[in-house]
Enzyme design. Structure first.
Site, PDB file in Angstrom:
ATOM      1  N   ASP A 399       1.064  -0.968  -0.379  1.00  0.00           N
ATOM      2  CA  ASP A 399       0.017  -0.082  -0.353  1.00  0.00           C
ATOM      3  C   ASP A 399       0.806   0.804  -0.039  1.00  0.00           C
ATOM      4  OD1 ASP A 399      -3.135   1.300   0.330  1.00  0.00           O
ATOM      5  OD2 ASP A 399      -1.369   2.097   2.236  1.00  0.00           O
ATOM      6  N   GLU A 452       1.633  -0.548  -5.225  1.00  0.00           N
ATOM      7  CA  GLU A 452       0.447   0.102  -5.316  1.00  0.00           C
ATOM      8  C   GLU A 452       1.198   1.593  -5.476  1.00  0.00           C
ATOM      9  OE1 GLU A 452      -3.341   2.925  -3.925  1.00  0.00           O
ATOM     10  OE2 GLU A 452      -1.300   2.994  -1.906  1.00  0.00           O
TER      11      GLU A 452
END
Length: 717
Positions: A399, A452
């Site tokens: 993330d 990401e």
């Protein structure tokens, strides 16, 4: 009279001495003759040591609850018997007679940042030491003056369970007899400014259900059944395989399901839809449900909201049995400020960078790891390995990588400090990402490390040997933004915005991309994917089918967030289940079935996935007819088999559309998003189109429709 300094005895009495094992337990008598035994038993009336050979040694009270006795026969295992004024007697093993459960090699590797199985030595571990069952506790708290273990086994009073310092390593250790699986505990830490603070175990492998914050002693007896899956995975290359990912949030897919109940309901559902993988939003423990798991307090503890760690193992094992891969979101970029967790762990910055210009995300209200500190880097690298080794996951989606890469991320001028070369890159974070990717791929071939990452940082998926970050895949955020803007336009005006779809082809092969329509696109007032499509309900559903067929055929792998497969009307909320009643509407059931057909056709046609990251296997086509609402391209596999994709994003049917295909002959219409079975109008080409010897084909393009045309390399007219 004891020979120990009274000041040391007083700190022992309060459980605040850094080296309790140096005084308590058995030691050679300073006189050189015999042995002396000391224990802490405040308020006791009498105290005695009962040796395994039957001897008893009475102890005398020395000071502040510290008792001492001498004997002259070689020591053996013993227990301590203490009686109290009310007549009760307690017989217990002595924690301070046990040797350290960490060796010098462990502490050396931790200090160097190279202990790749950190979870096996830090935290809590049930074991048998010198014939006694108990739990070994170990924690890294480098600035602490003293550390105590507190829990339900000592009434949350740690005075009798102070831990020993293992020198400059910053690690504290204690074996506590008779503490077993299920016991709750925390560490009580004496800071350098003299305050006692209570912290959950950073290495805990289980935790209380929030809002409880205690750690739990746990062990696993789960027997995995997925050895064949793991062996096959090790021989595979994810970028050469079909990958369509179903992203979900465990708590709101269907409310109230445990991990085991989820296995029973999720697996047949995902199987029927034909997805190759599921991606769970973070499973690690987190205090606030509204964070969706992206503010982690327990990196090694699967959230207890839905069951035990072994229940998670069961869920993943069952998914593997069904042929479904498992990706888990991982959050090494930041952590919350909750007082019970990692923040200011021993009263000072330990896990976070001490400089707030590097150690704090003001926008998110979180703290940033100190990636330059070897022990912190070890904590995170080992955590990535932990999920692969202990839970057999097939990938981690990392993330917020962009927030890690740049020192000026979400900062104004003057709020950040350049690196040593004057640049904005976080060099320590970059080295950490390279290390974790290289280590994971070395130890677990065939898995996926996915970034990401929303910027143009070069080489995200380039090998670390070429100075890349070493990820296997990267989310294509540019494609996502541009394509959703395009699809949100009225078809009447799309002809002026062809570049919003076509631009992604320019950079499609610069990284190994995954095309994400994730949870972030259906929250915070954005509405659902369906609600972003213009027009009436029929047009919205047609646009959904066309968009998904375009997405599934675009170079790169695909990810779709739960609920979009059946066209949920409302945007997602973590506090309630998906709107499953929507499937009672025939048109939405048809969209659901369309996604299942889409996945099956995709998996059966290697040109759509085998060379996703090879630009030579992709071609834009469009001659001789040009229409700004039509996007067409071809894909090839290793054997030369071809799939041509023709997208008509206008709201009208186009008759007699001429297109030069890669080869002459018959091309099977393997997908038509306007088929009546999917809720469309039935416009199409009766299952095939034929290209002339000059490779020219004439076809009908349905409104808001996409065609997939296939021809085998050996196919003849």
């Amino acid at each position: 009279m004891s020979t120990i300094d009274p000041r040391i005895l007083d700190t022992l009495a309060t459980g605040s001495y850094y080296a309790p094992h140096d005084v308590l337990g058995i030691h050679a008598d300073p006189s050189g003759v015999g042995w002396v035994l000391r224990v802490r038993r405040p308020l006791a009336k009498t105290v005695a040591a009962q040796f395994i050979d039957g001897r008893t040694v009475e102890l005398d009270h020395v000071r502040a609850g510290i008792w001492e006795g001498s004997f002259f026969v070689d020591p053996s295992s013993y227990e301590i018997s203490a009686t109290y004024e009310d007549g009760t007697e307690y017989v217990e093993d002595d924690p301070y007679r046990h040797l350290p459960t960490l060796g010098e090699l462990d502490t050396h590797l931790i200090h160097e940042g190279r202990h790749e199985k950190l979870w096996t030595v830090l935290g809590s571990h049930q074991l048998v030491d010198d014939g006694v069952s108990g739990t070994a506790f170990a924690v890294w708290a480098p600035h602490a003056q003293a550390v105590r273990v507190v829990g339900d086994f000592n009434g949350w009073d740690g005075g009798g369970h102070s831990m020993r310092s293992l020198g400059s390593s910053g690690i504290w250790e204690l074996f506590v007899p008779k503490v077993g699986v299920g016991s709750t505990y925390k560490f009580e830490i004496l800071t350098r400014n003299g305050a006692w603070i209570m912290k959950a175990d950073p290495m805990a492998r289980a935790a209380e259900v929030p809002p409880g914050t205690a750690s739990i002693v746990t062990d696993s007896d789960y027997e995995w059944q997925d050895s064949a899956w793991i062996a096959t995975r090790a021989e595979s290359a994810p970028h050469r395989q079909p990958m369509s990912i179903y992203e979900l949030h465990v708590g709101s897919w269907r409310e109230g399901l445990s991990y085991r109940e989820l296995a029973d309901e999720l697996i047949p559902y995902v199987t029927s839809l034909g997805f190759t993988h599921v991606e769970f939003m973070p499973l690690a423990e987190h205090p606030f449900g509204g964070s969706w798991g992206y503010q982690v307090s327990g990196y090694y503890a699967p959230t207890s909201r839905f069951g035990s760690p072994d229940d998670v193992r069961y869920l993943i094992d069952r998914l593997h049995e069904a042929g479904i891969g498992v990706i888990v979101d991982w959050v090494p970029g930041h952590f919350p400020k909750d007082a019970f967790a990692l923040a200011q762990f021993d009263g000072e910055a330990v896990y976070e960078h001490p400089d707030p210009r590097r150690g704090e995300h003001r926008e998110w209200g979180t703290l940033i790891f100190d990636y330059g500190r070897s022990e912190v880097r070890n904590f995170l690298v080992a955590n990535a390995l932990y999920w692969f080794e202990e839970f057999h996951v097939d990938g981690l989606r990392v993330d917020a990588v962009a927030s890690m890469l740049y020192l000026d991320y979400s900062r104004e001028e003057g709020e950040w400090e350049p690196n040593i070369y004057g640049g904005r890159e976080n060099l320590e974070a970059i080295r950490f990402l390279q290390e974790v990717n290289a280590t994971v791929y070395k130890q677990h071939p065939g898995v996926a490390m996915i970034a990401e990452e929303s910027t143009s940082y070069p080489g995200v998926t380039a090998p670390t040997s070429q100075s890349g970050l070493g990820f296997g895949s990267k989310w294509n955020m540019g494609w996502m933004n541009d394509s959703l803007v395009y699809m949100g336009r009225d078809p009447m005006y799309r002809s002026h915005h062809e570049s919003e779809l076509a631009f992604s082809f320019v950079y499609a092969f610069s990284e190994n991309f995954i095309l994400p329509i994730s949870h972030d696109e259906v929250v915070h007032g954005k509405g659902s994917l369906l609600s972003r499509m213009p027009g009436d309900h029929w047009q919205q559903l047609a646009s959904m089918r066309a968009f998904l067929a375009y997405m599934w055929s675009h170079p790169g792998k695909q990810l779709l967030f739960m609920g979009q497969e059946f066209g949920q009307f409302s945007e997602w909320s973590e506090s309630r289940s998906l709107d499953w009643w929507t499937l009672d509407q025939p048109s939405h059931r048809q969209l659901h079935d369309f996604v299942g057909s889409l996945n099956r056709i995709y998996r059966d046609n290697a040109p759509l996935w085998q060379r996703d990251h090879d630009g030579s296997a992709f071609s834009r086509i469009g001659a001789p007819t040009w229409n700004p609402n039509v996007l067409s391209y071809s894909r090839l596999d290793d054997d030369g088999n071809a799939v041509v994709i023709v997208c008509n994003f206008s709201g009208v049917q186009i008759e007699n559309f001429q297109l030069e295909l890669p080869r002459p002959g018959v091309w099977a219409e393997i997908l038509n998003t306007d088929a009546t079975d999917f809720g469309g109008s039935g416009s199409g080409n009766f299952g095939h189109v034929t290209a002339s010897d000059a490779s020219l084909a004439t076809m009908t393009l349905p409104p808001l429709g996409v065609l997939w045309l296939s021809q085998k390399a050996t196919q003849v007219d």
